[in-house]
Design a protein around this motif. Structure first.
Motif, PDB file in Angstrom:
ATOM      1  N   ALA A  15       0.828  -1.215   0.000  1.00 55.66           N
ATOM      2  CA  ALA A  15       0.000   0.000   0.000  1.00 55.66           C
ATOM      3  C   ALA A  15       0.860   1.263   0.000  1.00 55.66           C
ATOM      4  O   ALA A  15       0.432   2.318  -0.479  1.00 55.66           O
ATOM      5  CB  ALA A  15      -0.942  -0.005   1.204  1.00 55.66           C
ATOM      6  N   TRP A  16       2.095   1.160   0.502  1.00 54.54           N
ATOM      7  CA  TRP A  16       3.007   2.314   0.534  1.00 54.54           C
ATOM      8  C   TRP A  16       3.390   2.772  -0.871  1.00 54.54           C
ATOM      9  O   TRP A  16       3.902   3.888  -1.047  1.00 54.54           O
ATOM     10  CB  TRP A  16       4.271   1.962   1.321  1.00 54.54           C
ATOM     11  N   ARG A  17       3.118   1.933  -1.871  1.00 52.68           N
ATOM     12  CA  ARG A  17       3.454   2.308  -3.246  1.00 52.68           C
ATOM     13  C   ARG A  17       2.470   3.329  -3.831  1.00 52.68           C
ATOM     14  O   ARG A  17       2.752   3.918  -4.877  1.00 52.68           O
ATOM     15  CB  ARG A  17       3.489   1.058  -4.126  1.00 52.68           C
ATOM     16  N   VAL A  18       1.327   3.520  -3.196  1.00 52.97           N
ATOM     17  CA  VAL A  18       0.366   4.522  -3.667  1.00 52.97           C
ATOM     18  C   VAL A  18       0.875   5.899  -3.266  1.00 52.97           C
ATOM     19  O   VAL A  18       1.110   6.146  -2.077  1.00 52.97           O
ATOM     20  CB  VAL A  18      -1.029   4.284  -3.052  1.00 52.97           C
ATOM     21  N   PRO A  19       1.101   6.812  -4.227  1.00 53.45           N
ATOM     22  CA  PRO A  19       1.576   8.161  -3.878  1.00 53.45           C
ATOM     23  C   PRO A  19       0.699   8.791  -2.802  1.00 53.45           C
ATOM     24  O   PRO A  19      -0.535   8.695  -2.854  1.00 53.45           O
ATOM     25  CB  PRO A  19       1.477   8.915  -5.205  1.00 53.45           C
ATOM     26  N   THR A  55      -9.327  -0.967   1.645  1.00 58.28           N
ATOM     27  CA  THR A  55      -7.931  -1.284   1.939  1.00 58.28           C
ATOM     28  C   THR A  55      -6.938  -0.265   1.371  1.00 58.28           C
ATOM     29  O   THR A  55      -5.771  -0.259   1.781  1.00 58.28           O
ATOM     30  CB  THR A  55      -7.561  -2.678   1.384  1.00 58.28           C
ATOM     31  N   ALA A  56      -7.374   0.572   0.428  1.00 55.93           N
ATOM     32  CA  ALA A  56      -6.478   1.581  -0.146  1.00 55.93           C
ATOM     33  C   ALA A  56      -6.136   2.635   0.907  1.00 55.93           C
ATOM     34  O   ALA A  56      -6.970   2.953   1.766  1.00 55.93           O
ATOM     35  CB  ALA A  56      -7.121   2.241  -1.360  1.00 55.93           C
ATOM     36  N   PRO A  57      -4.930   3.182   0.869  1.00 56.95           N
ATOM     37  CA  PRO A  57      -4.533   4.176   1.872  1.00 56.95           C
ATOM     38  C   PRO A  57      -5.167   5.550   1.671  1.00 56.95           C
ATOM     39  O   PRO A  57      -5.054   6.418   2.542  1.00 56.95           O
ATOM     40  CB  PRO A  57      -3.015   4.248   1.701  1.00 56.95           C
ATOM     41  N   ARG A  58      -5.825   5.754   0.527  1.00 52.90           N
ATOM     42  CA  ARG A  58      -6.491   7.023   0.252  1.00 52.90           C
ATOM     43  C   ARG A  58      -7.913   6.768  -0.235  1.00 52.90           C
ATOM     44  O   ARG A  58      -8.196   5.690  -0.774  1.00 52.90           O
ATOM     45  CB  ARG A  58      -5.715   7.804  -0.822  1.00 52.90           C
ATOM     46  N   PRO A  59      -8.827   7.734  -0.062  1.00 50.20           N
ATOM     47  CA  PRO A  59     -10.200   7.560  -0.564  1.00 50.20           C
ATOM     48  C   PRO A  59     -10.215   7.390  -2.082  1.00 50.20           C
ATOM     49  O   PRO A  59      -9.474   8.075  -2.793  1.00 50.20           O
ATOM     50  CB  PRO A  59     -10.897   8.864  -0.155  1.00 50.20           C
ATOM     51  N   VAL A  60     -11.051   6.480  -2.571  1.00 45.93           N
ATOM     52  CA  VAL A  60     -11.083   6.153  -3.996  1.00 45.93           C
ATOM     53  C   VAL A  60     -12.439   6.491  -4.607  1.00 45.93           C
ATOM     54  O   VAL A  60     -13.480   6.166  -4.048  1.00 45.93           O
ATOM     55  CB  VAL A  60     -10.791   4.653  -4.225  1.00 45.93           C
ATOM     56  N   PRO A  99      -0.101   9.141 -12.680  1.00 47.39           N
ATOM     57  CA  PRO A  99       0.527   7.821 -12.658  1.00 47.39           C
ATOM     58  C   PRO A  99      -0.514   6.734 -12.395  1.00 47.39           C
ATOM     59  O   PRO A  99      -1.561   6.998 -11.790  1.00 47.39           O
ATOM     60  CB  PRO A  99       1.529   7.918 -11.508  1.00 47.39           C
ATOM     61  N   ILE A 100      -0.208   5.525 -12.850  1.00 50.81           N
ATOM     62  CA  ILE A 100      -1.087   4.380 -12.644  1.00 50.81           C
ATOM     63  C   ILE A 100      -0.444   3.441 -11.629  1.00 50.81           C
ATOM     64  O   ILE A 100       0.746   3.135 -11.718  1.00 50.81           O
ATOM     65  CB  ILE A 100      -1.317   3.615 -13.964  1.00 50.81           C
ATOM     66  N   VAL A 101      -1.237   2.998 -10.664  1.00 44.25           N
ATOM     67  CA  VAL A 101      -0.780   1.971  -9.731  1.00 44.25           C
ATOM     68  C   VAL A 101      -1.589   0.703 -10.000  1.00 44.25           C
ATOM     69  O   VAL A 101      -2.811   0.701  -9.855  1.00 44.25           O
ATOM     70  CB  VAL A 101      -0.976   2.400  -8.257  1.00 44.25           C
ATOM     71  N   PRO A 102      -0.932  -0.381 -10.436  1.00 44.40           N
ATOM     72  CA  PRO A 102      -1.668  -1.626 -10.669  1.00 44.40           C
ATOM     73  C   PRO A 102      -2.043  -2.280  -9.338  1.00 44.40           C
ATOM     74  O   PRO A 102      -1.260  -2.234  -8.381  1.00 44.40           O
ATOM     75  CB  PRO A 102      -0.679  -2.489 -11.445  1.00 44.40           C
ATOM     76  N   VAL A 103      -3.244  -2.849  -9.287  1.00 44.59           N
ATOM     77  CA  VAL A 103      -3.708  -3.514  -8.064  1.00 44.59           C
ATOM     78  C   VAL A 103      -4.270  -4.884  -8.428  1.00 44.59           C
ATOM     79  O   VAL A 103      -5.073  -5.005  -9.358  1.00 44.59           O
ATOM     80  CB  VAL A 103      -4.797  -2.695  -7.344  1.00 44.59           C
ATOM     81  N   ALA A 104      -3.853  -5.900  -7.690  1.00 42.55           N
ATOM     82  CA  ALA A 104      -4.390  -7.248  -7.879  1.00 42.55           C
ATOM     83  C   ALA A 104      -5.165  -7.643  -6.630  1.00 42.55           C
ATOM     84  O   ALA A 104      -4.630  -7.611  -5.524  1.00 42.55           O
ATOM     85  CB  ALA A 104      -3.253  -8.242  -8.129  1.00 42.55           C
ATOM     86  N   VAL A 105      -6.446  -7.982  -6.821  1.00 42.92           N
ATOM     87  CA  VAL A 105      -7.262  -8.523  -5.739  1.00 42.92           C
ATOM     88  C   VAL A 105      -7.372 -10.026  -5.989  1.00 42.92           C
ATOM     89  O   VAL A 105      -7.912 -10.455  -7.010  1.00 42.92           O
ATOM     90  CB  VAL A 105      -8.661  -7.874  -5.694  1.00 42.92           C
ATOM     91  N   LEU A 106      -6.848 -10.823  -5.062  1.00 45.66           N
ATOM     92  CA  LEU A 106      -6.770 -12.266  -5.252  1.00 45.66           C
ATOM     93  C   LEU A 106      -7.458 -13.008  -4.103  1.00 45.66           C
ATOM     94  O   LEU A 106      -7.324 -12.617  -2.939  1.00 45.66           O
ATOM     95  CB  LEU A 106      -5.307 -12.712  -5.326  1.00 45.66           C
TER      96      LEU A 106
END
Length: 228
Positions: free
Chosen positions: A45-49, A72-77, A155-162
């Motif tokens: 999650a620290w990878r999200v600016p 779960t994201a560190p910022r509101p989406v 920028p784009i942050v890829p996210v995988a929900v598994l």
């Protein structure tokens, strides 16, 4: 100001971007529900600016993938969500928590304006780049993600929900088993463009190919990392 309609080109009324406050309410609801019903394991999650516009590109295999990321994201989406989900009382609720209704059957200028407004305001836009729920493997990308990334310079942050589709719950078949583990893996942020600033159709197509390669690679790494 975000949250108020304004006049666009040729006098066209444009609905302003959903509010950050609404998305923060949605995040708090997501935290309570996702951590209350399942056991999310969040990696990277620290990878999200920490500030500024960013796009979270999420694979989409299950209906809980969006709410899981919101919680779960560190910022509101602010998610782009198909208009079919905005039915009955869900319509004002989803709008109230800062989500963006999009008509996938046409070029939805209102949704585009709202999404750009989120990014121009330094917010986080969540997109399922495959367009619809499927295998969740990023095999079929639409150009919308590239357009928003190039247009806003975000920028784009890829996210995988598994883990959301591995097993069915006993009580509610449409949901994963309660208290089961769902992994949410954030990847490294990257720029979709080639650095030229071009936004032509060719540039859009090339960016879409680059994005697909990065998202697919992230998903493969996430599966290796989590063993799923």
């Amino acid at each position: 100001m975000r949250g108020h309609p304004h006049r666009g080109e040729a006098g066209r009324q444009v609905t302003a971007a959903p509010t950050e406050r609404g998305a923060e309410v949605g995040r708090r609801i997501g935290v309570g529900l996702m951590y209350g019903l399942w056991k999310p394991r969040v990696l990277g999650a620290w990878r999200v600016p920490a500030g500024g516009p960013v796009i979270l590109a999420v694979n989409h295999a299950h209906n809980i993938d969006g709410p899981m990321l919101m919680g779960t994201a560190p910022r509101p989406v602010h998610f782009l969500i198909k208009k079919e989900a905005f039915i009955g009382p869900l319509d004002p609720f989803l709008r109230g928590i800062g989500q963006v209704k999009v008509d996938r059957s046409t070029v939805d200028r209102t949704a585009i304006d709202q999404a750009i407004g989120v990014l121009d305001g330094g917010g986080v836009l969540g997109i399922f780049p495959e367009g619809t729920r499927g295998e969740g493997d990023f095999a079929s990308l639409r150009a919308g993600l590239a357009y928003f990334a190039l247009r806003a310079g975000a920028p784009i942050v890829p996210v995988a929900v598994l883990g959301s589709t591995e097993r069915r719950g006993r009580l509610i078949k449409a949901l994963p088993p309660l208290r089961s583990r769902v992994d949410v893996v954030f990847g490294d942020a990257f720029e979709a463009g080639d650095g030229s600033g071009r936004r032509t159709r060719t540039a859009l197509d090339e960016a879409t190919v680059r994005i697909q390669e990065r998202l697919t690679r992230h998903l493969e790494n996430a599966r290796r990392l989590t063993g799923r």
